[in-house]
Scaffold this motif. Sequence first.
Motif, short mmCIF file in Angstrom:
data_model
loop_
_atom_site.label_atom_id
_atom_site.label_comp_id
_atom_site.label_asym_id
_atom_site.label_seq_id
_atom_site.Cartn_x
_atom_site.Cartn_y
_atom_site.Cartn_z
N PHE A 775 -19.80 0.98 51.82
CA PHE A 775 -19.54 2.41 51.68
C PHE A 775 -18.47 2.86 52.66
CE2 PHE A 775 -22.30 3.22 48.43
CZ PHE A 775 -23.66 3.13 48.69
N LEU A 776 -18.58 2.39 53.89
CA LEU A 776 -17.59 2.76 54.89
C LEU A 776 -16.22 2.18 54.56
CD1 LEU A 776 -19.74 2.34 58.12
CD2 LEU A 776 -18.83 4.48 57.22
N ASP A 777 -16.20 0.95 54.08
CA ASP A 777 -14.93 0.33 53.72
C ASP A 777 -14.21 1.14 52.65
OD1 ASP A 777 -16.20 -3.09 53.96
OD2 ASP A 777 -15.14 -1.85 55.43
N VAL A 778 -14.94 1.46 51.60
CA VAL A 778 -14.33 2.21 50.50
C VAL A 778 -13.89 3.59 50.98
CG1 VAL A 778 -14.72 3.15 48.20
CG2 VAL A 778 -15.62 0.92 48.78
N GLY A 779 -14.72 4.18 51.83
CA GLY A 779 -14.33 5.47 52.40
C GLY A 779 -13.06 5.36 53.22
N LEU A 780 -12.95 4.29 53.98
CA LEU A 780 -11.76 4.08 54.80
C LEU A 780 -10.52 3.99 53.91
CD1 LEU A 780 -10.26 3.17 57.47
CD2 LEU A 780 -10.87 0.84 56.81
N LEU A 781 -10.60 3.16 52.90
CA LEU A 781 -9.44 2.98 52.02
C LEU A 781 -9.11 4.27 51.30
CD1 LEU A 781 -10.18 -0.56 50.53
CD2 LEU A 781 -8.49 0.07 52.26
N GLY A 782 -10.14 4.97 50.84
CA GLY A 782 -9.89 6.24 50.16
C GLY A 782 -9.22 7.24 51.07
N SER A 783 -9.69 7.33 52.29
CA SER A 783 -9.10 8.29 53.23
C SER A 783 -7.66 7.94 53.57
CB SER A 783 -9.93 8.34 54.51
OG SER A 783 -11.09 9.11 54.33
N LEU A 784 -7.41 6.67 53.80
CA LEU A 784 -6.04 6.27 54.11
C LEU A 784 -5.10 6.57 52.94
CD1 LEU A 784 -6.63 2.88 55.98
CD2 LEU A 784 -5.85 5.04 56.95
N TYR A 785 -5.60 6.32 51.75
CA TYR A 785 -4.76 6.56 50.58
C TYR A 785 -4.48 8.05 50.40
CZ TYR A 785 -3.11 6.66 45.78
OH TYR A 785 -2.36 6.86 44.65
N VAL A 786 -5.50 8.86 50.56
CA VAL A 786 -5.30 10.30 50.41
C VAL A 786 -4.35 10.81 51.49
CG1 VAL A 786 -6.45 12.54 50.56
CG2 VAL A 786 -7.50 10.70 49.27
N ALA A 787 -4.52 10.33 52.70
CA ALA A 787 -3.61 10.75 53.77
C ALA A 787 -2.18 10.34 53.46
CB ALA A 787 -4.06 10.15 55.10
N TYR A 788 -2.02 9.16 52.91
CA TYR A 788 -0.69 8.68 52.54
C TYR A 788 -0.09 9.57 51.46
CZ TYR A 788 2.85 5.63 50.47
OH TYR A 788 4.00 5.13 49.94
N ARG A 789 -0.89 9.92 50.49
CA ARG A 789 -0.38 10.75 49.40
C ARG A 789 0.00 12.14 49.91
NH1 ARG A 789 -1.64 9.65 44.05
NH2 ARG A 789 -0.60 11.64 43.71
#
Lengths: 837, 211
Positions: A775-789
Motif C-alpha cells: 500500500f505504501l509503495d503504490v502510494g509513493l509511486l502515485g504521489s511522485l507521479y502526481v507531483a511530477y504531473r
Amino acid sequence: MDPTLAAVLSSWTLDGWLVVPLLATAAIYLRGWFLLRRRGAAQFDARRLALFLAGLAAIYLALGSPIDALAGFLLQLHMVQHLLLIVVAAPLIWLAAPQLPLLVGLPVALREVWIEPLLRASWLRAALARITQPTAAWTLHVAALWLWHIPRLYEAALASTAWHYVEHACFFGTALVFWWPVLLPYPSRAAEGRWYVLPYLFLAGVQGTVLSAILTFSDRVLYPHYNLVPRLWGVSALNDQALAGAIMWIPGSLAYLIPLALIGSELLYGKRRAAPNNRQVPVRKLLTGWHALSAAKGVVRTESPLLACISARGVGATKVLSLGRISSLRSEASFLPLHVIDAPRTLVRTARPTAHPIGFDLLSVPLLGGFLRWRHARLALQVPMFSVAAVVVLDGLLGPQVAPLNLAGVLPWIHWRGLLVLALLVAGNVFCMACPFTASRGLARRLLGGNRPWPRWLRSKWLAVALLAVFFWGYEAFAIWDSPWWTAWIAVAYFVAAFLVEGLFQGAAFCKYVCPIGQFNFVQSLISPWEVRVRQTDVCQTCTTKDCIRGRDNIEGCGLELFQPRKAGNMDCTFCLDCVRACPHENVGVLAVAPGSGLLGDADRSGVGRYSRRADLAALVVLLAFAAFVNAAGMVAPVLEVEDGLSAALGFDDRIPVMTIGLLLGMVVAPVGLVSGAAWASRWLGGRSLQGEDGKRRVGWRTLALRFPYSLVPIGCGMWLAHYGFHLFTGVDSIYPAAYRAAADMGFGEAISVAKASCCTAKSGDWLLRLEIMFLDVGLLGSLYVAYRIARDIWPSSGRALAALVPWAALIVLLFAAGVWIVFQPMEMRGTMNLGL
Amino acid sequence: MKDNSSEPRPAFKRRTMATTAIAFIAMTLVCSRALGDGGTLRLNETAGPYRVSVFTSPSPPRAGRVDVSVLVQDASTSAILPDATVNVSVSSFERPEVVRGYVATHEAATNKLLVAAECELPVAGKWRVDVDVESQRADEKPLADGRAAQSNATFTLEVGEPLPAWWDMTLWIGWPVIAIGLFGAHQVLAIRSGQRHHRLRHSDGEWERTA
C-alpha cells in the motif's frame, strides 16, 4: 497408487510469483486475440490461442510442477525442465504470433502512454534488431547453453535460488531470440530468403549433440551436487547424468531437426497450401477491411487498422494520417511499429464517439445499474446502515464498557474504518452513498424548514478542518477507540448535528461543509477508480433545464452544488446519484476513470473552483495526509514509550499534554513548515517566472503551496490503508465475541470466549506486513507521479519541472520512510484481547 | 522534398514488435522461483535401517525461522519411505536444557517426497538438530515391545545473527525504485520522440515528413 508416485505427483507449487505473471500474460493475450478476432483478423484463430496458452503451460510445467521439485535430485529431470523452456515453450509462444495480441490486449493508456515511446526508441529497436539477426541469435543461444553447463556455473545455479532464476531467464530469453529467425511470427517476414534457417538449425543440432555427448559419455559426475544429494529410485549419479545427456540429445536434436526438415521441404517444394500472400500484404488486407484510403504519391493516408482496433472505441473512432512509407506497408514486416510508432501523436485524432459512453459505466451493469438508478436505492442502503448505527449506539451506551466485547468498540474502529478505506480504493465514496446520518434529511427539512442558505463565511472547508483536528486529538486524548460509551455519544452527536444542519439549511450543507467523515471520504475518493460524471458533453450543451443540479419531478438535484458538465473529480461528491436520476437525458453515469485523475489539473471545477485558489481545500488535504502517519505512529510501541518518558520527565500525570504537543507538531507545525518549505524551494529551483504566451508570468509561492499538496493524497491514502487494513485483518474476528455477547444480553444464545487476534500468527504476519508495504509503495509511486504531473503543468520545460519536483519528492519519500518504519513497529492490538468467559 | 517512402528500411525487416513480447514473456521468468529443492544439504547418512538426508533453508541459516526438510529412505534398498514419522528437535548449545520439538509433515514441504518442519531458532550460535525417524516399512523386525524401529540422526547447525526485519522486505520496499527508473527512461524516450516528430509540416492538407 504407489505412495512415492503419489507424493511426486502432488508436488506442484502455486507460487504467486510464477502463476500471477503467467495468468496476466494469458489474460492480455486473450483480450488482444479476442479484439483482433472481432475486427476480422482471421490470422488469429483458435490454433494461435491454443499455442500461446500451451506455451505458458509449458513454462508452468517447467517451473511449478513436480519436475521443478525433483530437479535438484535428478539431473535428467533438470534437463527436462530446461528443454521445456527452450524447445517447447519458446517456439510455441512464437507460433502464436503474440506481438499484436499482446499489444492490443493491453489497456489503451498503458500502451499509448508507456509502451509506444519505448517502442519508438531507436536504440532499443536497433539493439533488438541486432540480437534477432540469425548470427547473433544463434550465438547467444549456444553461448547460454554452454556457459550454464560449465560445472562451476551449473553448481552455482543449484546452490542459489537467485542464480537459478537467472539461469532460467537466460535459457528462456535466448531461446526466444533463437527461435525468432526460424519461426518469424506474424507479421514478421525475412528480408531475404529463408535458406539461412537450414544451416542455422543444423549447426544448432550439432552443438547440442556435442554437449549431449559430453554428458552422456563422461566417466565422472560433472556436477558434484548430484553426488551429494540422496539418490532416488536407485539411479546412480553417473547413470543419471548419462540419461540427462540422452534426453538433451534425442528430444533436443529432434527439436532442431523437425523444423529444419519442414522448412527445408517448404523451401524446396513450396507450401502445401496457399499461405497468405505476403506480397498482398496481410496488412493491406487488414487495411482494406478498415476503410483504407487512397495512397498518394509518397504519402499514405489511411486509417490504421491497428490504431483503429487499439483506439478507445473501435472502428472509425480514430483516424491516423500515416507517415507514408508505402514500402513499409507493402513489406508488412513491421507495419505495426511504423504506424504506431512513426505516426506522430499530433496526427492522431480521436473523435469522441457519440453512441458509446466514455469509459466503462457502472450503470450499464445488469441488476447493479438498475438498482443504482432506482430512486430509493440510497434509502435502501441507508436503512441497514442506520440499523447498524442504532445497534452500535445502544450497545455502546448500555453494554459493558469493554471495547473488545462491545459492538461500539469493535464495529466502528475495526470493521467500518477498514472497509471504508478499502471501498474508497476500489469503488468510490460508497459510504457517503449509504450514510445513515443523512437518512433523516427529508424529515428534518419538513420539521425545520430547510430553506436557509448556509452562511457565506462558513462556505469553506475550514470548519471541517477544525473538526477533523479536534477529532484526531480527542481520539487519542480520550482513547475513544477504547470507550464504547464515548463512541456511542459521538455517533449520537453526529446524528443530531446532521439533523439540525440538514434541517435548517439548504442543500447538503452538512456533507459539504461540516461532516469530518465526509471530508475524509472526499479527499481519499480523489484516487478512486469511479466517478460520477457526464457521458457525453455535447448532450449537456443542448440541455436547457439543468435538472442535474436543479432537480425535477420530486427528484432532487445535486445538493453539493456540483453542476455535472463542469464537475471534475470526486471532491464533494457523495455518490448520492441524485444527478443520475434527475438528468432527463440519462447522460450521467458512474464511469471508470484513471485513479488519481481528480488530483491533476487546475480547472475551474464546479462546486469546488480551482485548487490553486482554495487554501481551505489544501489545508484539508495536508491535514489528512499527515494525520495518516501521526495517527498510526501514535499506536506503536516506540512512540508510546517516548510519550510516557517525556510525560514522566516533564512531571505530567497523564500523557495528554505531551500527546497534544505531539499532535500539534505532527499535524500542524510540521505540515505547514514542510509544505511551505517545499513550495519555497520548488519555486527557487524551478524558477519564479515562466515565458507564457502573453509574456512572462510569475509562479507564485502560494500557487505552489496550494497545488502540490494534492500529490500527498496517494501516499496518505496508502498509510490509511496500511493502518486501517492492519486493524481490519487482525481483528476481523473480533465481531464474534461482541455480537455473541450482545445477543446473549438480549436473551439470544450464549456468549462465547473472546477470540484472540485472528491473523497475528507468524505466518499471517508476513503477508500482512507485505500488504501494508505494498500500500505504501503504490502510494509513493502515485504521489511522485502526481507531483511530477503538477510540476509539468506549471513548468512546461522538463528540466525546470524536474528541479521544482525535487523538494516535493523529498517530502513524499520522507513520508514513505516514516510509513515503512511505522509498519515495522509493534502496534497496539485494539479490539482484540484474550479473555475467558 | 525528399520522398523516403520507397526506400526499404533494412533494420525494420527484422525489427518487429515480436521482441517487445520478449519483455512480457521473460517477465514471467524473472518472477519465477526455484522451489522444491529443500535447501542446503546438511546431513546424508545411514541411521539404523534408514538413510536420512536433511536439508535446511534459508542458506545461510539465521536466527529466526529455519526450514528443516528430511528425506527418509530405506538404507538397504534406497526406496523412499513417504510414510515415515519424522520428529525434529532443536536445542541451542548455550542452553541445551531448552529443547523445541517439531513434527515434520508433507504439507510443509514443497517436494512431497520430503517432510518438513519450520523450526524457530531464536538466537545465533550453534544449534543441535536431532532428527528422529520411525517407519513400519524400513525394518521388518519390530522392537521387542512391538513398536516400529526408530533411528536418530544428529548434526550441528551454525546459525548466524538475524538480519534486520526490513532486510527480508528489501525487495518489497525497494521495487518502486525500479518503477521510477523505468518511468524516467520512458519520459526521456517520450520527450525525444516528441522532439523528433515536431519537425512535421502541414502543407495543403497533406502530412509529410520533412528531411
